[in-house]
Scaffold this motif. Structure first.
Motif, PDB file in Angstrom:
ATOM      1  N   VAL A   1     -13.107  36.649  56.718  1.00 50.66           N
ATOM      2  CA  VAL A   1     -13.182  37.252  55.389  1.00 50.66           C
ATOM      3  C   VAL A   1     -14.272  38.324  55.287  1.00 50.66           C
ATOM      4  N   LYS A   2     -15.129  38.425  56.313  1.00 50.31           N
ATOM      5  CA  LYS A   2     -16.167  39.457  56.302  1.00 50.31           C
ATOM      6  C   LYS A   2     -16.620  39.722  57.735  1.00 50.31           C
ATOM      7  N   GLY A   3     -16.735  41.017  58.090  1.00 52.09           N
ATOM      8  CA  GLY A   3     -17.234  41.373  59.412  1.00 52.09           C
ATOM      9  C   GLY A   3     -16.130  41.786  60.368  1.00 52.09           C
ATOM     10  N   LYS A   4     -16.457  41.774  61.653  1.00 48.48           N
ATOM     11  CA  LYS A   4     -15.538  42.267  62.676  1.00 48.48           C
ATOM     12  C   LYS A   4     -15.668  41.431  63.941  1.00 48.48           C
ATOM     13  N   VAL A   5     -14.522  41.177  64.581  1.00 49.52           N
ATOM     14  CA  VAL A   5     -14.516  40.371  65.806  1.00 49.52           C
ATOM     15  C   VAL A   5     -13.793  41.114  66.920  1.00 49.52           C
ATOM     16  N   LYS A   6     -14.147  40.752  68.142  1.00 51.29           N
ATOM     17  CA  LYS A   6     -13.476  41.267  69.340  1.00 51.29           C
ATOM     18  C   LYS A   6     -12.658  40.136  69.938  1.00 51.29           C
ATOM     19  N   ILE A   7     -11.401  40.428  70.276  1.00 48.59           N
ATOM     20  CA  ILE A   7     -10.522  39.430  70.872  1.00 48.59           C
ATOM     21  C   ILE A   7     -10.175  39.883  72.286  1.00 48.59           C
ATOM     22  N   TYR A   8     -10.468  39.040  73.258  1.00 49.89           N
ATOM     23  CA  TYR A   8     -10.162  39.413  74.640  1.00 49.89           C
ATOM     24  C   TYR A   8      -9.707  38.200  75.438  1.00 49.89           C
ATOM     25  N   THR A   9      -9.035  38.495  76.540  1.00 45.37           N
ATOM     26  CA  THR A   9      -8.526  37.445  77.407  1.00 45.37           C
ATOM     27  C   THR A   9      -9.127  37.583  78.792  1.00 45.37           C
ATOM     28  N   THR A  10      -9.174  36.503  79.529  1.00 45.29           N
ATOM     29  CA  THR A  10      -9.733  36.488  80.879  1.00 45.29           C
ATOM     30  C   THR A  10      -8.682  35.973  81.849  1.00 45.29           C
ATOM     31  N   SER A  11      -8.468  36.702  82.944  1.00 49.13           N
ATOM     32  CA  SER A  11      -7.475  36.311  83.943  1.00 49.13           C
ATOM     33  C   SER A  11      -8.025  35.193  84.819  1.00 49.13           C
ATOM     34  N   PRO A  12      -7.158  34.507  85.576  1.00 49.73           N
ATOM     35  CA  PRO A  12      -7.637  33.464  86.498  1.00 49.73           C
ATOM     36  C   PRO A  12      -8.639  34.000  87.517  1.00 49.73           C
ATOM     37  N   GLU A  13      -8.575  35.312  87.789  1.00 47.70           N
ATOM     38  CA  GLU A  13      -9.518  35.925  88.738  1.00 47.70           C
ATOM     39  C   GLU A  13     -10.848  36.272  88.089  1.00 47.70           C
ATOM     40  N   GLY A  14     -10.956  36.045  86.783  1.00 49.97           N
ATOM     41  CA  GLY A  14     -12.216  36.297  86.090  1.00 49.97           C
ATOM     42  C   GLY A  14     -12.329  37.672  85.462  1.00 49.97           C
ATOM     43  N   LYS A  15     -11.253  38.465  85.492  1.00 50.08           N
ATOM     44  CA  LYS A  15     -11.296  39.781  84.875  1.00 50.08           C
ATOM     45  C   LYS A  15     -10.947  39.662  83.394  1.00 50.08           C
ATOM     46  N   THR A  16     -11.659  40.421  82.581  1.00 52.94           N
ATOM     47  CA  THR A  16     -11.439  40.390  81.134  1.00 52.94           C
ATOM     48  C   THR A  16     -10.702  41.637  80.680  1.00 52.94           C
ATOM     49  N   PHE A  17      -9.982  41.498  79.582  1.00 51.06           N
ATOM     50  CA  PHE A  17      -9.216  42.620  79.043  1.00 51.06           C
ATOM     51  C   PHE A  17      -9.201  42.521  77.526  1.00 51.06           C
ATOM     52  N   ILE A  18      -9.593  43.611  76.863  1.00 48.10           N
ATOM     53  CA  ILE A  18      -9.623  43.631  75.392  1.00 48.10           C
ATOM     54  C   ILE A  18      -8.208  43.656  74.841  1.00 48.10           C
ATOM     55  N   LEU A  19      -7.949  42.786  73.887  1.00 49.69           N
ATOM     56  CA  LEU A  19      -6.675  42.806  73.172  1.00 49.69           C
ATOM     57  C   LEU A  19      -6.800  43.605  71.877  1.00 49.69           C
ATOM     58  N   SER A  20      -7.878  43.365  71.135  1.00 45.45           N
ATOM     59  CA  SER A  20      -8.060  44.102  69.883  1.00 45.45           C
ATOM     60  C   SER A  20      -9.413  43.796  69.271  1.00 45.45           C
ATOM     61  N   PHE A  21      -9.783  44.620  68.298  1.00 45.06           N
ATOM     62  CA  PHE A  21     -10.903  44.352  67.401  1.00 45.06           C
ATOM     63  C   PHE A  21     -10.285  44.161  66.021  1.00 45.06           C
TER      64      PHE A  21
ATOM     65  N   ASP B   1      -4.490  24.613  73.571  1.00 45.86           N
ATOM     66  CA  ASP B   1      -5.888  25.033  73.647  1.00 45.86           C
ATOM     67  C   ASP B   1      -6.016  26.511  73.238  1.00 45.86           C
ATOM     68  N   ILE B   2      -7.253  26.942  73.034  1.00 50.03           N
ATOM     69  CA  ILE B   2      -7.532  28.315  72.615  1.00 50.03           C
ATOM     70  C   ILE B   2      -6.975  29.311  73.638  1.00 50.03           C
ATOM     71  N   ILE B   3      -6.220  30.292  73.159  1.00 50.56           N
ATOM     72  CA  ILE B   3      -5.573  31.261  74.046  1.00 50.56           C
ATOM     73  C   ILE B   3      -6.533  32.370  74.476  1.00 50.56           C
ATOM     74  N   ASN B   4      -7.273  32.913  73.512  1.00 46.36           N
ATOM     75  CA  ASN B   4      -8.163  34.047  73.782  1.00 46.36           C
ATOM     76  C   ASN B   4      -9.570  33.762  73.278  1.00 46.36           C
ATOM     77  N   THR B   5     -10.536  34.461  73.842  1.00 47.16           N
ATOM     78  CA  THR B   5     -11.910  34.371  73.359  1.00 47.16           C
ATOM     79  C   THR B   5     -12.092  35.332  72.183  1.00 47.16           C
ATOM     80  N   VAL B   6     -12.753  34.856  71.148  1.00 45.54           N
ATOM     81  CA  VAL B   6     -13.025  35.678  69.964  1.00 45.54           C
ATOM     82  C   VAL B   6     -14.530  35.737  69.772  1.00 45.54           C
ATOM     83  N   GLU B   7     -15.087  36.937  69.742  1.00 44.13           N
ATOM     84  CA  GLU B   7     -16.536  37.147  69.657  1.00 44.13           C
ATOM     85  C   GLU B   7     -16.887  37.973  68.429  1.00 44.13           C
ATOM     86  N   ALA B   8     -17.955  37.615  67.764  1.00 41.61           N
ATOM     87  CA  ALA B   8     -18.415  38.370  66.593  1.00 41.61           C
ATOM     88  C   ALA B   8     -19.061  39.680  67.040  1.00 41.61           C
ATOM     89  N   ILE B   9     -18.537  40.792  66.553  1.00 41.43           N
ATOM     90  CA  ILE B   9     -19.117  42.098  66.847  1.00 41.43           C
ATOM     91  C   ILE B   9     -20.213  42.431  65.846  1.00 41.43           C
TER      92      ILE B   9
END
Length: 231
Positions: free
Chosen positions: A56-76, A93-101
């Motif tokens: 409801v307030k602010g901005k988050v980054k959503i990204y995924t991590t491959s089995p090899e450990g590489k990350t890829f941004i899906l969206s903000f 279980d949780i599909i993607n990591t969500v981080e507060a920007i």
């Protein structure tokens, strides 16, 4: 994460985002308001999903991590966004990591409570359906198009996204994550990313100093992108 014990503020968010009607009276007492600080994870890929959050307030980054450990941004994402909706419906279980920007505030509710009180409540189900439909469209767009953009567009979009300010003012724009991590996030090599950063510095768009990147010309970065590909 910190719980905000302010029912008046919680109801203000429900009303201002016009989502008060998606919850019935039984579940209202179980809604909580939470604050996450900048850089804090709201949820992490692979962890059990216990809660559903509404941004409801602010901005988050959503990204995924491959089995090899590489990350890829899906969206903000900015309000109104739901975190944990797919996991709630599928019971996974949780599909993607969500981080507060930025510092963010979220309305949270335990999944077990949702299943008890709104499992068959039509307004809530329609809301979740609309959110999930939009989410799958955006994910499909991101996966199919983002890597087709040149690295300078991806980097400009990334820097604009992480230097978020609620008033859209020119902010410090300082970003200290390791370049290797940034390269992974936007899908390029460290060497290529470094070349583009040097080009941006030469054009006066950014300044690189002591491990920081400082945005000097926000409008110049915006001119590089017809639209922010991560938003």
């Amino acid at each position: 994460m910190k719980e905000i014990n302010d029912r008046e503020q919680l109801h203000h968010y429900l009303q201002s985002h016009q989502i008060e009607s998606i919850f019935n009276e039984q579940i209202m007492p179980y809604l909580s308001l939470y604050r996450f600080e900048q850089g804090e994870n709201i949820c992490s890929q692979g962890e059990p999903a216990h809660d559903l959050y509404i941004l409801v307030k602010g901005k988050v980054k959503i990204y995924t991590t491959s089995p090899e450990g590489k990350t890829f941004i899906l969206s903000f994402r900015t309000p109104l966004e739901v975190i944990g909706d797919i996991e709630y419906i599928q019971g996974i279980d949780i599909i993607n990591t969500v981080e507060a920007i930025s510092a963010v505030e979220m309305i949270g509710i335990q999944q077990s409570i949702l299943k008890k009180f709104v499992q068959d409540y039509a307004p809530f189900l329609q809301f979740i359906l609309d959110i999930i439909t939009k989410k799958f469209y955006l994910k499909s767009h991101a996966m199919s198009l983002n890597l087709l953009y040149p690295v300078d567009v991806r980097l400009a979009s990334y820097l604009l996204s992480i230097s978020y300010d609620e008033n859209d003012d020119v902010v410090s724009g300082q970003h200290r994550s390791r370049l290797a991590d940034t390269a992974n996030l936007i899908g390029t090599s460290y060497r290529h990313l470094n070349r583009v950063i040097q080009q941006f510095c030469a054009k006066g768009l950014i300044e690189r100093s002591n491990g920081f990147i400082h945005i000097k010309d926000r409008e110049g970065l915006r001119a590089l992108v017809s639209r922010n590909i991560y938003e």
